[in-house]
Design a protein around this motif. Structure first.
Motif, mmCIF file in Angstrom:
data_model
loop_
_atom_site.group_PDB
_atom_site.id
_atom_site.type_symbol
_atom_site.label_atom_id
_atom_site.label_comp_id
_atom_site.label_asym_id
_atom_site.label_seq_id
_atom_site.Cartn_x
_atom_site.Cartn_y
_atom_site.Cartn_z
ATOM 1 N N MET A 1 0.843 -1.204 0.000
ATOM 2 C CA MET A 1 0.000 0.000 0.000
ATOM 3 C C MET A 1 0.877 1.252 0.000
ATOM 4 O O MET A 1 1.905 1.288 0.660
ATOM 5 N N GLU B 1 -9.610 4.245 6.615
ATOM 6 C CA GLU B 1 -9.457 2.951 5.951
ATOM 7 C C GLU B 1 -9.975 2.991 4.513
ATOM 8 O O GLU B 1 -9.371 2.411 3.608
ATOM 9 N N SER B 2 -11.088 3.672 4.295
ATOM 10 C CA SER B 2 -11.647 3.712 2.934
ATOM 11 C C SER B 2 -10.784 4.573 2.017
ATOM 12 O O SER B 2 -10.661 4.283 0.824
ATOM 13 N N GLU C 1 -7.843 2.308 1.162
ATOM 14 C CA GLU C 1 -8.218 1.276 0.193
ATOM 15 C C GLU C 1 -8.410 1.861 -1.200
ATOM 16 O O GLU C 1 -7.992 1.276 -2.201
ATOM 17 N N THR C 2 -9.041 3.035 -1.266
ATOM 18 C CA THR C 2 -9.272 3.685 -2.558
ATOM 19 C C THR C 2 -7.949 3.997 -3.248
ATOM 20 O O THR C 2 -7.789 3.754 -4.454
ATOM 21 N N ALA D 1 -5.108 2.521 -2.721
ATOM 22 C CA ALA D 1 -4.367 1.286 -3.013
ATOM 23 C C ALA D 1 -4.946 0.537 -4.202
ATOM 24 O O ALA D 1 -4.201 -0.044 -5.000
ATOM 25 N N THR D 2 -6.273 0.564 -4.338
ATOM 26 C CA THR D 2 -6.920 -0.260 -5.376
ATOM 27 C C THR D 2 -7.303 0.539 -6.616
ATOM 28 O O THR D 2 -7.519 -0.045 -7.678
ATOM 29 N N CYS E 1 -13.931 3.499 -2.571
ATOM 30 C CA CYS E 1 -14.555 2.869 -1.413
ATOM 31 C C CYS E 1 -14.907 3.979 -0.428
ATOM 32 O O CYS E 1 -14.051 4.784 -0.061
ATOM 33 N N TYR F 1 -17.306 5.124 3.265
ATOM 34 C CA TYR F 1 -17.735 4.565 4.541
ATOM 35 C C TYR F 1 -19.238 4.799 4.631
ATOM 36 O O TYR F 1 -19.711 5.938 4.522
ATOM 37 N N LEU G 1 -17.337 -0.276 5.617
ATOM 38 C CA LEU G 1 -16.843 0.111 4.298
ATOM 39 C C LEU G 1 -17.915 -0.123 3.244
ATOM 40 O O LEU G 1 -18.676 -1.088 3.318
ATOM 41 N N ARG H 1 -17.932 -0.389 -0.646
ATOM 42 C CA ARG H 1 -17.229 -0.448 -1.931
ATOM 43 C C ARG H 1 -18.247 -0.123 -3.007
ATOM 44 O O ARG H 1 -19.079 -0.957 -3.365
#
Lengths: 129, 129
Positions: free
Chosen positions: B1, B37-38, B41-42, B44-45, B49, B51, B58, B60
């Motif tokens: 990440m 966290e969202s 994740e957004t 990283a991916t 994503c 909340y 989360l 998605r």
């Protein structure tokens, strides 16, 4: 004063987030907060008024800087808990002198400044100097 | 990440408002909330994503409906307390089947619906029927 969109959902502080979008360019200029009184004033005057959380009172956009926003249309979302203000921006929206407040971007794992000031803040706020 | 924009300001619930804007058209699609966290994740991916405050977890985007958002760029404002997500919207953004959640406008002192569904919600969410 006109009727009021009574279904708008204000949070526990009596506030609702409001996005300002430039009517001409589609640019997202800023996100701020409104309370019921500021929504009513904005609809009545056609000049955008927010609620300043830091000052705890109405914030007539451009009152100090002259960078006012004329309301073209007030919209709200499917849950009625967010507002979109389509506006004519007079001058710049950001207190840093940039057109938009969203001038920071995450690029290649680091922060990048993607817009420069169009006017110096000390000129914007010269009335206060 | 990847690294994380640590200066983002989350509120007392650990959330920050996030505006999604269509990268191609400039249309403001929706306003939702993200937690740390969202955001991570957004980034990283590359897939947005949020909340979900109602579900408390989360969200998605498009997980159920297929109407995903690919992140083009994550931006933040001068106070670092609001996010602008420039996205490629796959399909429609709104759970009502409309492109944008901001389909209600205040016109001549009354509410007006200014966009119609492009797809029926029961088709969007058929996986759940």
């Amino acid at each position: 004063m006109s009727a009021f969109p009574d279904w708008l959902v204000f949070n526990e502080q009596g506030l609702i987030p409001a996005i300002a979008q430039d009517a001409a360019t589609g640019e997202v200029l800023m996100l701020a907060w409104m309370n019921r009184e500021s929504v009513a004033e904005t609809l009545a005057t056609g000049r955008v008024c927010y609620y300043s959380r830091s000052r705890g009172g109405l914030w007539r956009k451009g009152e100090t800087s002259g960078q006012t926003q004329r309301l073209v249309e007030l919209r709200w979302d499917c849950d009625a808990d967010a507002i979109l203000l389509v506006v004519e921006q007079h001058g710049v929206a950001c207190h840093t002198g940039r057109r938009s407040c969203f001038f920071n971007a995450w690029r290649d794992g680091a922060a990048a400044v993607i817009a420069e000031p169009e006017v110096a803040p000390k000129i914007l706020y010269k009335a206060r100097d």
